[in-house]
Write an enzyme that holds these catalytic residues in place. Sequence first.
Site, PDB file in Angstrom:
ATOM      1  CG  HIS A 109      39.034  20.712  29.180  1.00  0.00           C
ATOM      2  ND1 HIS A 109      39.361  19.563  29.874  1.00  0.00           N
ATOM      3  CD2 HIS A 109      38.706  21.623  30.135  1.00  0.00           C
ATOM      4  CE1 HIS A 109      39.236  19.772  31.173  1.00  0.00           C
ATOM      5  NE2 HIS A 109      38.835  21.013  31.363  1.00  0.00           N
ATOM      6  CG  ASP A 111      42.303  17.463  28.375  1.00  0.00           C
ATOM      7  OD1 ASP A 111      41.411  18.292  28.129  1.00  0.00           O
ATOM      8  OD2 ASP A 111      43.395  17.778  28.898  1.00  0.00           O
ATOM      9  CG  ASP A 142      38.060  19.669  35.157  1.00  0.00           C
ATOM     10  OD1 ASP A 142      37.932  20.398  34.157  1.00  0.00           O
ATOM     11  OD2 ASP A 142      39.149  19.521  35.753  1.00  0.00           O
ATOM     12  CD  GLU A 176      42.089  22.797  31.312  1.00  0.00           C
ATOM     13  OE1 GLU A 176      42.134  23.804  32.037  1.00  0.00           O
ATOM     14  OE2 GLU A 176      42.071  21.619  31.767  1.00  0.00           O
ATOM     15  CD  GLU A 177      42.473  18.832  33.479  1.00  0.00           C
ATOM     16  OE1 GLU A 177      43.303  19.494  34.129  1.00  0.00           O
ATOM     17  OE2 GLU A 177      41.260  18.814  33.748  1.00  0.00           O
ATOM     18  CG  ASP A 205      37.344  24.065  32.660  1.00  0.00           C
ATOM     19  OD1 ASP A 205      37.000  23.027  33.241  1.00  0.00           O
ATOM     20  OD2 ASP A 205      38.517  24.258  32.276  1.00  0.00           O
ATOM     21  CG  HIS A 455      42.088  18.339  38.921  1.00  0.00           C
ATOM     22  ND1 HIS A 455      43.169  19.179  38.746  1.00  0.00           N
ATOM     23  CD2 HIS A 455      41.307  18.518  37.835  1.00  0.00           C
ATOM     24  CE1 HIS A 455      43.030  19.834  37.599  1.00  0.00           C
ATOM     25  NE2 HIS A 455      41.902  19.454  37.040  1.00  0.00           N
TER      26      HIS A 455
END
Length: 484
Positions: A109, A111, A142, A176-177, A205, A455
Amino acid sequence: MFSPSSPPAGLLEKVFQYIDLHQDEFVQTLKEWVAVESDSVQPLPHLRQELFRMMALAAEQLRCLGASVDSVDSGFQQLPDGQTLPIPPIILAELGNDPKKPTVCFYGHLDVQPARREDGWLTDPYTLTEVDGKLYGRGATDNKGPVLAWINAVSTFRALEEDLPVNIKFIIEGMEEAGSVALEELVRKEKDRFFSSVDYIVISDNLWLTQRKPALTYGTRGNSYFRVEVKCRDQDFHSGTFGGILHEPMADLVALLGSLVDSSGHILIPGIYDQVAPLTEEERKLYKAIDLDLEEYRNSSRVERFLFDTKEEILMHLWRYPSLSIHGIEGAFDEPGAKTVIPGQVIGKFSIRLVPHMNTSVVEKQVKQHLEHVFSKRNSSNQMAVSMMLGLQPWIANIKDNQYLAAKRAIKTVFGTEPDMIRDGSTIPIAKIFQDSIQKSVMMLPLGAVDDGEHSQKEKINRWNYIEGSKLFAAFFLEMAKLH
């Protein structure tokens, strides 16, 4: 720390040399990708434009490799406030269709989570910045770095004019997020077309368990997220006027939340452990073999002490046993100062991380029965309602599958060591979706170190992980071809 056990011969040696020589170009491409503010979490039109730009950039990169690329329109997202935003396209790409070769599909992903300099970043989160071999930037680990590492591996075979050892497919999303909006529907729709020739699915991931030793992930926990609401009336009360004559919603809620788990972390809901898979001797050996320095782990976590004292107990309670966490209370007074209020209505939020062979619908029933029983014993005049907001099943793979054997061999070639065989205590729904929808082998092959801070305000991927990870994927292609 690790070096290859024997020098790679022939083609592999050429591939590794090429990746080493072109590593600055690979870092530059990552820099260009990190510069796109592809935040899917904040529902803002300009950020959606950035997401579309990110997906277009990736699609173009894949076309340059010679892949056929389909950017699938995913429609619109309806938000709770009534506004509608377009969902970025999901990329389906393929390279090679030789029936004699295995077909490996890579999921990633593009995003990211929100990031602002003022949140505590030392550098601009959307400017990839290298400090002491660490590449800082939102999305670096990520998941833009791992997606590019896979592309780097493919492009190296192309640049050397060497035949790809496997057929490659990509499924790349941009939501995804935000819960992978529209992905599951597409996977089911494409089961008999795009995925019909896929033999193996690889996801990269998640992270290693340590800073320097590679890992292979073969399981993740599921998640059942609950809200429990206790209501007396819509307005709050003054504690001087009503304190002592009411069943207070907050007191009811605290009692309910306090009935869920004891001080040793044991969940108190009757029957909750009945479906947990028994521990086998073979599984016990896997925990013993894992390289984890407990003291270092505790210090890096900045925790005085854990609930358990041994490496094996800690790993098992993170990965193969359920846990219950209380997350917060909505409607309570939580600001500075001393407000003498009795909340008229409060909502508690908690979740249970599920493990094989627990089932979300069974857990939902057990939780509701338990809370209703506890509430009934309080003889409260308030109203209580329990609902499960999210129910995601756990995922487990067969580590004897060919792709796990191929990945182990590739790790040994690149890093000179056997990988830690690990599970992930968090939830990655896409693995279970692929496994259930397509019924093909799914493997998680992480590249990032445990301290990558996904994150967080210091997200990074080490240059070493990014470049050696590109080599790992290339070596994996060759090992898959040998085993197929």
